[in-house]
Design a protein around this motif. Structure first.
Motif, PDB file in Angstrom:
ATOM      1  N   ARG A   1      28.987  71.192  21.993  1.00  0.00           N
ATOM      2  CA  ARG A   1      27.993  70.197  22.395  1.00  0.00           C
ATOM      3  C   ARG A   1      28.100  69.982  23.898  1.00  0.00           C
ATOM      4  O   ARG A   1      29.177  70.063  24.472  1.00  0.00           O
ATOM      5  N   CYS A   2      26.958  69.689  24.523  1.00  0.00           N
ATOM      6  CA  CYS A   2      26.977  69.255  25.915  1.00  0.00           C
ATOM      7  C   CYS A   2      27.056  67.724  25.900  1.00  0.00           C
ATOM      8  O   CYS A   2      26.149  67.063  25.381  1.00  0.00           O
ATOM      9  N   SER A   3      28.137  67.171  26.453  1.00  0.00           N
ATOM     10  CA  SER A   3      28.321  65.717  26.410  1.00  0.00           C
ATOM     11  C   SER A   3      27.304  65.014  27.303  1.00  0.00           C
ATOM     12  O   SER A   3      26.942  63.873  27.064  1.00  0.00           O
ATOM     13  N   HIS A   4      26.821  65.697  28.315  1.00  0.00           N
ATOM     14  CA  HIS A   4      25.830  65.091  29.210  1.00  0.00           C
ATOM     15  C   HIS A   4      24.472  64.975  28.517  1.00  0.00           C
ATOM     16  O   HIS A   4      23.804  63.947  28.586  1.00  0.00           O
ATOM     17  N   CYS A   5      24.060  66.019  27.836  1.00  0.00           N
ATOM     18  CA  CYS A   5      22.728  66.040  27.211  1.00  0.00           C
ATOM     19  C   CYS A   5      22.758  65.595  25.750  1.00  0.00           C
ATOM     20  O   CYS A   5      21.704  65.472  25.128  1.00  0.00           O
ATOM     21  N   ASP A   6      23.966  65.416  25.192  1.00  0.00           N
ATOM     22  CA  ASP A   6      24.107  65.118  23.764  1.00  0.00           C
ATOM     23  C   ASP A   6      23.347  66.154  22.936  1.00  0.00           C
ATOM     24  O   ASP A   6      22.614  65.828  22.005  1.00  0.00           O
TER      25      ASP A   6
ATOM     26  N   MET B   1      27.388  77.796  29.403  1.00  0.00           N
ATOM     27  CA  MET B   1      26.617  76.843  30.216  1.00  0.00           C
ATOM     28  C   MET B   1      25.594  76.143  29.324  1.00  0.00           C
ATOM     29  O   MET B   1      25.023  76.762  28.416  1.00  0.00           O
ATOM     30  N   CYS B   2      25.345  74.870  29.605  1.00  0.00           N
ATOM     31  CA  CYS B   2      24.295  74.151  28.878  1.00  0.00           C
ATOM     32  C   CYS B   2      22.935  74.565  29.448  1.00  0.00           C
ATOM     33  O   CYS B   2      22.712  74.419  30.653  1.00  0.00           O
ATOM     34  N   PRO B   3      22.011  75.064  28.612  1.00  0.00           N
ATOM     35  CA  PRO B   3      20.732  75.540  29.141  1.00  0.00           C
ATOM     36  C   PRO B   3      19.831  74.419  29.644  1.00  0.00           C
ATOM     37  O   PRO B   3      18.832  74.681  30.322  1.00  0.00           O
ATOM     38  N   GLN B   4      20.172  73.164  29.339  1.00  0.00           N
ATOM     39  CA  GLN B   4      19.333  72.048  29.768  1.00  0.00           C
ATOM     40  C   GLN B   4      19.766  71.498  31.128  1.00  0.00           C
ATOM     41  O   GLN B   4      18.971  71.417  32.055  1.00  0.00           O
ATOM     42  N   CYS B   5      21.074  71.169  31.273  1.00  0.00           N
ATOM     43  CA  CYS B   5      21.546  70.598  32.544  1.00  0.00           C
ATOM     44  C   CYS B   5      22.275  71.624  33.407  1.00  0.00           C
ATOM     45  O   CYS B   5      22.661  71.322  34.536  1.00  0.00           O
ATOM     46  N   ARG B   6      22.484  72.827  32.876  1.00  0.00           N
ATOM     47  CA  ARG B   6      23.147  73.931  33.578  1.00  0.00           C
ATOM     48  C   ARG B   6      24.561  73.570  34.012  1.00  0.00           C
ATOM     49  O   ARG B   6      25.071  74.113  34.989  1.00  0.00           O
TER      50      ARG B   6
ATOM     51  N   ASP C   1      30.893  72.263  32.822  1.00  0.00           N
ATOM     52  CA  ASP C   1      32.075  71.453  32.532  1.00  0.00           C
ATOM     53  C   ASP C   1      31.781  70.250  31.642  1.00  0.00           C
ATOM     54  O   ASP C   1      32.628  69.380  31.475  1.00  0.00           O
ATOM     55  N   THR C   2      30.595  70.196  31.062  1.00  0.00           N
ATOM     56  CA  THR C   2      30.294  69.113  30.126  1.00  0.00           C
ATOM     57  C   THR C   2      30.297  69.622  28.681  1.00  0.00           C
ATOM     58  O   THR C   2      29.939  68.888  27.765  1.00  0.00           O
ATOM     59  N   LEU C   3      30.700  70.894  28.497  1.00  0.00           N
ATOM     60  CA  LEU C   3      30.688  71.458  27.148  1.00  0.00           C
ATOM     61  C   LEU C   3      31.972  71.081  26.430  1.00  0.00           C
ATOM     62  O   LEU C   3      33.061  71.179  26.983  1.00  0.00           O
TER      63      LEU C   3
HETATM   64 ZN   LIG Z   1      23.621  69.659  29.231  1.00  0.00          ZN
END
Ligand SMILES: [Zn+2]
Lengths: 387, 141
Positions: B34-39, B48-53, B56-58
């Motif tokens: 999960r990306c903690s930034h984007c939930d 990498m999170c494809p939404q916030c790129r 380090d939030t994974l």
């Molecule tokens: Zn994200």
């Protein structure tokens, strides 16, 4: 935006015999077919300065050059499957990197390794587009081979839109009718009936045996030239009105399960929009298309994605077969398609060339435009050709 | 579903992008990225999170392992099937309550009982000393 429209023409084509067992090496077929395509074009082999191929082909291009005495290539590339090598050829020619490019594919997929099924070798050789993440998440559960991967999305398509076997089945039926007239089709038989299809065994349910294009041994080659060089060659030039790719939308090869809707071909929609924009035509202008029928249900899905009917209407479009036959709204796979000719990338481009030259064994009258689509279920590639 | 004795099951190769997932399965825990930034949950795992790129939030978070069958295929002939598994067998695509989908097998029902929409929950199958897989069974609640 600059455009590749009409900067390149297909000037020569050739195929070897297609069969379930060629009894010869991919190397030998590649050399024979490239020479035959150059002869068809009337381009001396020493004038060909570009070479493109499919990344999954076994024979390295340098060995092919060595046998054919092609000494002065200034462009060479391996591309992923489908017709994408053709797109590399067109872009290299349009950019002025070279004058004549040969695209070839040579593969003993019928007698040898079945593409996508030899998972261990595939993993070791990084076959099928280096897709190791997919192997790791799918193979331990027995999801192997592209038919299984594709079947999961196809089941959703059939269910979500209420498309039935008595509709999809007309794709293999019509392809077999077209293939029965094509002496080069490896699986040329008496035409199938819809009853044959409905009696066909579900081998990777929801796919029946007759939904799945059989792998073949054989080779194809296509020579492309810069348009200003094409007019004086041996054959009528077939101009490239547009090439396009489509990739993205959370995609994978045949297993794009993490996108919201897995019941469509969004890469094909992306590719089609670009093809139509560059060529300056629309679906209403096109009456013959060579579609990717590796798995028959992908044909109604493509007919929708390419804009020939609305979403979910592809099954009704195919039902009865009349729309798909020569003279119908959209004659498809007039050489028999992968289902009858046998599955080999590039062969459907050659049939589109025949339609424009007027040399198909299922010829439409006065063809000015022909479309080719491959890569259903993954990154999509397409071409619009014209006279 | 039944395995064919003597044919090894291909294991996932573990790397920094997927190791926490498979190590949790070894311990009979089910975790999702999960990306903690984007939930937002991600499957398959990625760097990498494809939404916030962000890289380090994974994080890997425990999942109750509840979902329903989103689609499936059934292999009926050896020629097309995975050699280590006896046909007929089904491969299911499960949509988890977190929204992501995973490929797996059902342990408690036959291929002709598999249905889209069937509620399922995760179980762990210790296939051999060095291989545990996550699988699913029908959920009653
Ligand atoms: Zn994200």
């Amino acid at each position: 935006m600059n455009s590749i429209k009409d900067t390149v023409a297909i000037v020569g084509v050739a195929t070897t015999e297609f069969s379930e067992d060629s009894g010869r090496t991919e190397y030998s077929m590649a050399c024979e077919v490239i020479k035959a395509a150059a002869d068809d074009a009337g381009v001396p082999l020493e004038d060909i300065d570009g070479m493109v191929k499919d990344v999954v082909d076994g024979i390295d291009a340098m060995y092919v050059q060595k046998a054919l005495g092609m000494e002065t290539l200034t462009y060479s590339s391996d591309s992923h499957w489908g017709t994408s090598p053709l797109i590399n050829a067109v872009t290299a020619l349009a950019a002025g990197i070279c004058s004549h490019v040969v695209y070839y594919r040579s593969a003993n997929n019928g007698s040898g390794k079945r593409a996508g099924s030899d998972f261990r070798a595939a993993k070791e050789t990084k076959d099928e587009s280096l897709d190791l993440i997919r192997y790791d998440l799918h193979h331990p559960f027995g999801l192997m081979g592209p038919a299984g991967s594709a079947g999961i999305g196809i089941r959703r398509y059939l269910r979500d839109y209420g498309v039935g076997a008595e509709q999809v089945g007309w794709v293999p039926v019509v392809c077999s009718e077209h293939g029965s007239n094509n002496p080069h089709a490896a699986f040329r038989n008496a035409p199938l009936t819809i009853e044959d299809y409905l009696a066909s065994e579900l081998v990777v349910d929801p796919l029946r045996r007759l939904d799945i294009a059989p792998e073949v041994d054989g080779a194809i080659a296509i020579v492309l030239s810069r348009a200003e060089l094409a007019a004086d060659l041996a054959k009528q030039p077939v101009y490239v009105g547009a090439v396009a790719m489509g990739s993205g939308t959370n995609g994978e090869h045949y297993s794009s399960y993490s996108r919201d809707d897995i019941a469509g071909l969004p890469e094909m929609e992306l590719m089609a929009a670009e093809l139509y924009r560059v060529a300056g035509v629309g679906p209403d202008d096109i009456h013959v298309a060579q579609l990717d029928d590796r798995y028959a249900p992908y044909v109604p899905m493509q007919i929708e994605a390419l804009g020939f009917c609305g979403k979910g209407e592809g099954g009704a479009f195919c039902e009865g077969g009349d729309n798909l036959r020569v003279g119908g709204r959209l004659a498809i796979n007039t050489g028999g398609g992968f289902l009858s000719e046998g599955f080999s990338h590039g062969v459907n481009v050659i049939e589109a060339v025949h339609q424009i030259r007027g040399t198909s064994t299922n010829q439409l009258d006065g063809v000015e435009l022909a479309m080719v689509a491959t890569g259903a279920g993954g990154p999509a590639d397409g071409v619009i050709l014209h006279s | 579903m039944e395995y064919v004795p003597g044919i090894p099951i291909l294991k996932a190769s573990r790397d920094d992008d997927n190791r926490p997932f498979w190590e949790a399965v070894d311990e009979h825990r089910f975790v999702l990225q999960r990306c903690s930034h984007c939930d937002r949950y991600l499957q398959p795992p990625r760097p990498m999170c494809p939404q916030c790129r962000s890289m380090d939030t994974l994080e890997w978070v425990e999942s109750p392992g509840r979902g329903e069958i989103y689609s499936y295929v059934t292999y009926t002939t050896d020629r097309m099937a995975y050699p280590a598994m006896k046909v007929p067998y089904s491969v299911v695509l499960v949509e988890m309550e977190e929204g992501v989908r995973l490929v797996s097998n059902m342990i408690d029902i036959e291929p002709d009982e598999v249905r889209i929409g069937l509620p399922v929950e995760v179980v762990f199958d210790d296939i051999s000393d060095d291989l545990t897989l996550f699988k699913f069974k029908v959920r009653e609640d």
